[in-house]
Every structure is written in structure tokens, then in C-alpha cells.
Design an enzyme around this catalytic site. Structure first.
Site, PDB file in Angstrom:
ATOM      1  N   SER A 226       0.831  -1.201   0.000  1.00  0.00           N
ATOM      2  CA  SER A 226       0.000   0.000   0.000  1.00  0.00           C
ATOM      3  C   SER A 226       0.872   1.261   0.000  1.00  0.00           C
ATOM      4  O   SER A 226       1.658   1.465  -0.920  1.00  0.00           O
ATOM      5  CB  SER A 226      -0.958  -0.035   1.197  1.00  0.00           C
ATOM      6  OG  SER A 226      -1.914   0.998   1.099  1.00  0.00           O
ATOM      7  N   ASP A 396      -9.601  -4.485  -5.800  1.00  0.00           N
ATOM      8  CA  ASP A 396      -9.052  -3.418  -4.965  1.00  0.00           C
ATOM      9  C   ASP A 396      -9.478  -2.064  -5.527  1.00  0.00           C
ATOM     10  O   ASP A 396      -9.027  -1.657  -6.602  1.00  0.00           O
ATOM     11  CB  ASP A 396      -7.536  -3.516  -4.923  1.00  0.00           C
ATOM     12  CG  ASP A 396      -6.912  -2.594  -3.894  1.00  0.00           C
ATOM     13  OD1 ASP A 396      -7.615  -1.710  -3.366  1.00  0.00           O
ATOM     14  OD2 ASP A 396      -5.714  -2.755  -3.595  1.00  0.00           O
ATOM     15  N   HIS A 422      -7.612  -4.917  -0.901  1.00  0.00           N
ATOM     16  CA  HIS A 422      -6.369  -4.318  -0.443  1.00  0.00           C
ATOM     17  C   HIS A 422      -5.711  -5.116   0.686  1.00  0.00           C
ATOM     18  O   HIS A 422      -4.546  -5.532   0.582  1.00  0.00           O
ATOM     19  CB  HIS A 422      -6.667  -2.886   0.017  1.00  0.00           C
ATOM     20  CG  HIS A 422      -5.513  -1.945  -0.148  1.00  0.00           C
ATOM     21  ND1 HIS A 422      -5.013  -1.587  -1.384  1.00  0.00           N
ATOM     22  CD2 HIS A 422      -4.757  -1.277   0.762  1.00  0.00           C
ATOM     23  CE1 HIS A 422      -4.020  -0.744  -1.227  1.00  0.00           C
ATOM     24  NE2 HIS A 422      -3.840  -0.542   0.063  1.00  0.00           N
TER      25      HIS A 422
END
Length: 595
Positions: A226, A396, A422
Site C-alpha cells: 500500500s 481493490d 487491499h
């Protein structure tokens, strides 16, 4: 200072912003009241909420919680990273990095397999030499998110350690392990005056330099999750020399320029002036009250609240993560960060561009369009020379792979894991089957062997390429998909390989900095691993590696053939050695000499 609410928003967005302020006000009042209540009363309320939840739960649900409690409870209640590693029997070290601007960052190290604790690893000549891998967490997280798994074989750091790597895990300034500075107190606004810019200019490069100095290695492999990927994109784009010290960058759930948020209320906040966010959340740490709610709520209720929030904000269903894993991991999900870093993300989303923090925000009462006279610089991510491998989820909502690939160098490889959201890249039940193999594929193919210097890297790459006769095995997301036809798609000159089908057509593209320019146009791909920490099984199927800029080399079915003598000679020059080429190129040279 102008009034922040006079920003140009439509009526619906004004209502959304007003509602968000009401919710924040209510939350603040509840927090104040809660802090004023006696501890005994809070304990009584906690017990009542537990009794009510259990009364409403099904017998099977209660049975499952009781069955997994011996594992989930110790992980959920672990105090820190070292405790989590101790629970699984791994020895962890703690280090501190002093950044150039005065912040003290916590680093964690896992370098020893079980039974190796008395050995010296990467401590100079005469010690065990291991390849170094650096992992970095996401937004409002810390290094604990990598190891708070209910099964050690599904925790990437533990799998890497067992496979023989020296594993380091970083932390951003301001979080649980980095809430210290030699210049400012965490109680001051100055301490929290940082954004992604500071992560890129100081935290990541200073951490990498510390790790390489501590391990006496010339390079490392970077794995980000991320925001940890965004920080690497930014860092490598503005530090050219650092590209020589990172031999591969593996981006899990990559983040660069998210398309936006699923919820209209929060999406409206994105469009407002930063002053609105500062009014709502203050100028120091973001959502610091989250720790209070975690302490007050019965764990299954806390998990339900987190799931609701993720669905509300991002549209994630979190179906790939088991309830037991959520009970163990969600208590480790949140860590402190600055409001300014969240504002920075809102600026990126609003501008649809991976930009530096915009300090010169247009005043609310300004009539002129400042964008005509002032352009916020973008991170020059196309300048990255390090090999980049993207592994992203098909579900995602924070990833737009087409937009991302346009802003990355041509050698970027993109791979999709269908139906992954995610957080699945950290905690999904099948992450060891759908994600880990591709992490190890990238490490096996790109990572520079221990002890190899930059001067001999070209020679080593040629040797490795000549030895790769076993391609990547097919990968399936389920047994039902085994017979589906597979093909890779190409976007703007790059290959994007979807995991919803066998990888029989998978293609890699490789950077010119990794191989001499005149090297082969097509070679068999690096072998992948079948068992993470054990022997790797190979498949008879065929895949390929492509190097841009080469057209005169030929690949035979049995392996590599360097087509013309000038190609072979070019490789010799790049590698400073002629002994590593195949016999065909050697014969060609002898003919040239006779002539």
C-alpha cells in the site's frame, strides 16, 4: 486566512461535509464522556457488551471463537513486534535509524532461522551471508501488520526467513515505533508536520542506508504494501543512486494515484480545502481516538466496526480474511500518522496525479485559477531504474492499474490476483498460494546474489540467463479455473499477467540497466517456487523474458542462442568476461580472428 468552507462544492457535497463534522463532534463528545467514566464502570460496560454479543451469536460462531482462542488471543494481545515473533519462535532484533532531519525510526530484523540464533549473519567476512529483504507497511500502520498471522506459514517475513533471507521491517515517523525526534516533542505541531515528501526524502533512503551498512551488503530487495509502495515509488524517482542499491521493488497492493473513495461523504472531503481537514482532525496525529475504541469494545464487536468502516469507505467486503484472522490482526491494524500525510493523499486523489505536497493551496476567496500560474511537481516515477513488479488485486478499489502503468517505466511488470482486495495481501487465507509464489519469482529472477558487486552484475546476469531453462508453472486461483485458457495482456508496452488463468503466456519485460543493451531479445523466464522454504518444482510449460531494444537474437526451443557474434561481443564487453558465453558465440569469435 480565508474561510475554508467557502470552497467550490456543490450543495450535496456541502451537506456531506456538514454531516461529517456532526459525526466527528459526536465522536469527540463520546470520547470525552468515556474518559471521565470510572474504570470499574467501563469494565462493567465491556462485560455487558460481551454478554450481549454472545447471546446474539449462533452456537457455531461461539464454538469457532472458543476453538481458535488459544491462537487469536495471544496474537491480538501481543504488546509489540518482538512478542509476536516470540510467539512463533523467531528471534527478532530492534534497531533505531537517525534520519537527517532528526527523527528516530524503529527497524526490526529477522535474520535467523530457528536454531541459528547463536550464528552471526551478514556481520562481515567469516559470517553467514544472506540476501537482504526490506519490507515496509502501509498508511496508519506499523511493522506488526506483517507478522500478526494466525499461521506462521502465511506470514511473509517468517517465510522469507525460513527461505534463507535476512529480513528487515521498517516504520514511518510518527507511528508506534518511531514517535521520537531529537528536535521536536510529539506534543508539538512541528513534530507532525510531515507528509509523503518526508518519507521519500528521509525515512526510506535513510533506512536503506542503515540496513546496507549494518549488513555490509551492496544491495537489498524492497517489498512494500500500500503506502509502502508509494513511498518507494517516490523515493526511487528522486534518488537516482539509490536505484543501484535496490535490485528489485515488489509492490503489493500498489498505491500511487487512487481513483477515489467509495463513500460520497468522504469523497466530498477530498475536494475540500486542507483547512477543513485540519479543523476536523487537528494538525497532529490522525484518528488518535481509534486506540480508545479498541480498548473499550469487545473484540468481535471491534472487528465488526472495522469491517463496516472498510465497506463504508472503500467498498471492501473482506471475505477473503477469516474471522479468526481478523480477531488476531485488527488490534494491530492502526498506528499513528500525521493529518498532513492524509491531506497529501487527498491532494493526490483530487489532482489525479502522484504529486508532491501542495503547500501553496489556493485561497477559498480567490477568483483567479491558480493552476494556470502554478503547477505542483509530480514525482518523476518514469525515471525509476530498479526493476518493478506490481502484484495487485482485481477487487481493490484503490488501484487503477492502467493509470499506474502509464506513470511507471516501461520495464514494469503487472500481475493481477482476481477477487483480491487491499488488505488481502497481508491477511487473506490463501495469500501463501496466490501471492507468495510471485514474490519469490521476482526475488529469484532480479535479486543480486550475495557478494556480487555492481561491476560484476552484468556477468552474473548473463550466467543466470544462460542457466534458465525452466519456465514459470501455471498458477490457478481455484481448481475450477484449471482448464481456462490463459493469456497476458499488454498495456502501453508492458505486460500485465492475470492470475485467473494459467501463466503459459506470461511475459516479463526487463530494464536495460539490468542487462547489456544488445543482450538476447527473448529468453526462458526465471523458475518459480512450488514450496516456499523447500525445493522448487518446475513445469514443462513455456514462458518468456523480453528485453527492449534487441531484435537480432534468436531463441531455440532448448534454451538461449545468442544470434550474431556482435551480440556476443557486446555481452562480453558489458560483463568484462568472455568465459560465460555459450560455445556458439566463442566459435563465432574465432572465425572473426581468422578473418
Amino acid at each position: 486566512m480565508g474561510l475554508p468552507f467557502l470552497r467550490r462544492l456543490d450543495l450535496r457535497e456541502y451537506l456531506a461535509v456538514s454531516l461529517s463534522f456532526i459525526l466527528l463532534t459526536v465522536e469527540s463528545l463520546v470520547r470525552i464522556i468515556t474518559l471521565a467514566l470510572p474504570t470499574r464502570l467501563l469494565g462493567f460496560l465491556h462485560d455487558r457488551s460481551r454478554a450481549l454479543y454472545n447471546a446474539l451469536s449462533s452456537p457455531q460462531s461461539k464454538k469457532n471463537r472458543a476453538q481458535h482462542k488459544p491462537v487469536t488471543d495471544p496474537i491480538a494481545h501481543a504488546q509489540d513486534f518482538v512478542d509476536l515473533c516470540d510467539f512463533f519462535g523467531y528471534y527478532a532484533e530492534e534497531h533505531v535509524v537517525h534520519t537527517e532531519d532528526g527523527y528516530l525510526l524503529g527497524l526490526h530484523r529477522l535474520a535467523w532461522r530457528k536454531g541459528e540464533e547463536d550464528q552471526r549473519v551478514n556481520a562481515g567476512p567469516g559470517t553467514i551471508q544472506k540476501k537482504v529483504v526490506y519490507l515496509h507497511h502501509g498508511l496508519m500502520m506499523n511493522s506488526e501488520v506483517w507478522v500478526c498471522r494466525t499461521e506462521k506459514d502465511k506470514a511473509l517475513p517468517f517465510v522469507l526467513v525460513d527461505a534463507g533471507y535476512d529480513v528487515w521491517l521498517g516504520n514511518n515517523r510518527g507511528n508506534k515505533y518511531s514517535k521520537k525526534s531529537t528536535k521536536f516533542s510529539p506534543d508539538t505541531h512541528e513534530f507532525w508536520n510531515f507528509s509523503i515528501d518526508q518519507f521519500a526524502f528521509h525515512d526510506i533512503p535513510d533506512s536503506i542506508e542503515y540496513i546496507l551498512d549494518a549488513t555490509t551488503q551492496s544491495s537489498l530487495s524492497y517489498i512494500g504494501f500500500s503506502q509502502g509502495t508509494a513511498q518507494a515509488f517516490a523515493t526511487l524517482s528522486i534518488h537516482p543512486k539509490l536505484n543501484q542499491k535496490v535490485d528489485v521493488f515488489i509492490a503489493l497492493a500498489p498505491a500511487m494515484s487512487p481513483p477515489g473513495l467509495a463513500n460520497g461523504i468522504v469523497a466530498s472531503l477530498v475536494k475540500t480545502s486542507p483547512e477543513v481537514l485540519y479543523l476536523a482532525f487537528g494538525r497532529r496525529s490522525m484518528l488518535s481516538s481509534a486506540t480508545m475504541w479498541q480498548a473499550l469494545l469487545y473484540p468481535p464487536i471491534f472487528v465488526r466496526c472495522i469491517d463496516t468502516a472498510l465497506r463504508f469507505l472503500f467498498g471492501w467486503e473482506t471475505q477473503n480474511i477469516t474471522q479468526q484472522q481478523k480477531l488476531a490482526a485488527y488490534p494491530h491494524l492502526y498506528s499513528f500518522t500525521s493529518t498532513k500525510s492524509v491531506v497529501h493523499w487527498f491532494q493526490i486523489i483530487r489532482n489525479a496525479s502522484f504529486i508532491f505536497f501542495d503547500d501553496e493551496v489556493q485561497r477559498p476567496l480567490s477568483i483567479a485559477d491558480g493552476r494556470r500560474y502554478y503547477k505542483v511537481p509530480k514525482f518523476p516515477t518514469r525515471n525509476i531504474r530498479t526493476p518493478v513488479v506490481l502484484v495487485y488485486g482485481g477487487s481493490d478499489s484503490l488501484v487503477n492499474i492502467d493509470v499506474m502503468l502509464k506513470e511507471l517505466p516501461k520495464h514494469t511488470v503487472a500481475r493481477e490476483v482476481p477477487k483480491y482486495e487491499h488488505l488481502d495481501f497481508l491477511w487473506a487465507a490463501d495469500v501463501d498460494k496466490l501471492v507468495f509464489p510471485h514474490v519469490f519469482d521476482a526475488l529469484d529472477f532480479h535479486a543480486r546474489p550475495v557478494g556480487t558487486t555492481k561491476a560484476t552484475e552484468s556477468r552474473t546476469q548473463v550466467s543466470r540467463l544462460l542457466s534458465y531453462n525452466s519456465p514459470q508453472p501455471p498458477v490457478y486461483t481455484s481448481e475450477d479455473e484449471r482448464l481456462m485458457p490463459g493469456k497476458a495482456r499488454q498495456i502501453d508496452g508492458r505486460v500485465s499477467d492475470s492470475f485467473d488463468s494459467p501463466n503459459t503466456g506470461t511475459e516479463y519485460t526487463t530494464p536495460s540497466s539490468d542487462f547489456p543493451p544488445a543482450l538476447i531479445a527473448e529468453t526462458p523466464a526465471a523458475p518459480s517456487f512450488a514450496a516456499v522454504a523447500s525445493a522448487r518444482n518446475q513445469s514443462p510449460s513455456r514462458s518468456s523474458v523480453r528485453s527492449r531494444g534487441s531484435t537480432d537474437a534468436v531463441v531455440s526451443p532448448s534454451g538461449i542462442s545468442l544470434g550474431a557474434s556482435r551480440v556476443a561481443e557486446s555481452v562480453v564487453d558489458g560483463a568484462s568476461s568472455s568465459g560465460e558465453l555459450n560455445s556458439a558465440s566463442s566459435k563465432s569469435k574465432k572465425k572473426n580472428k581468422r578473418k
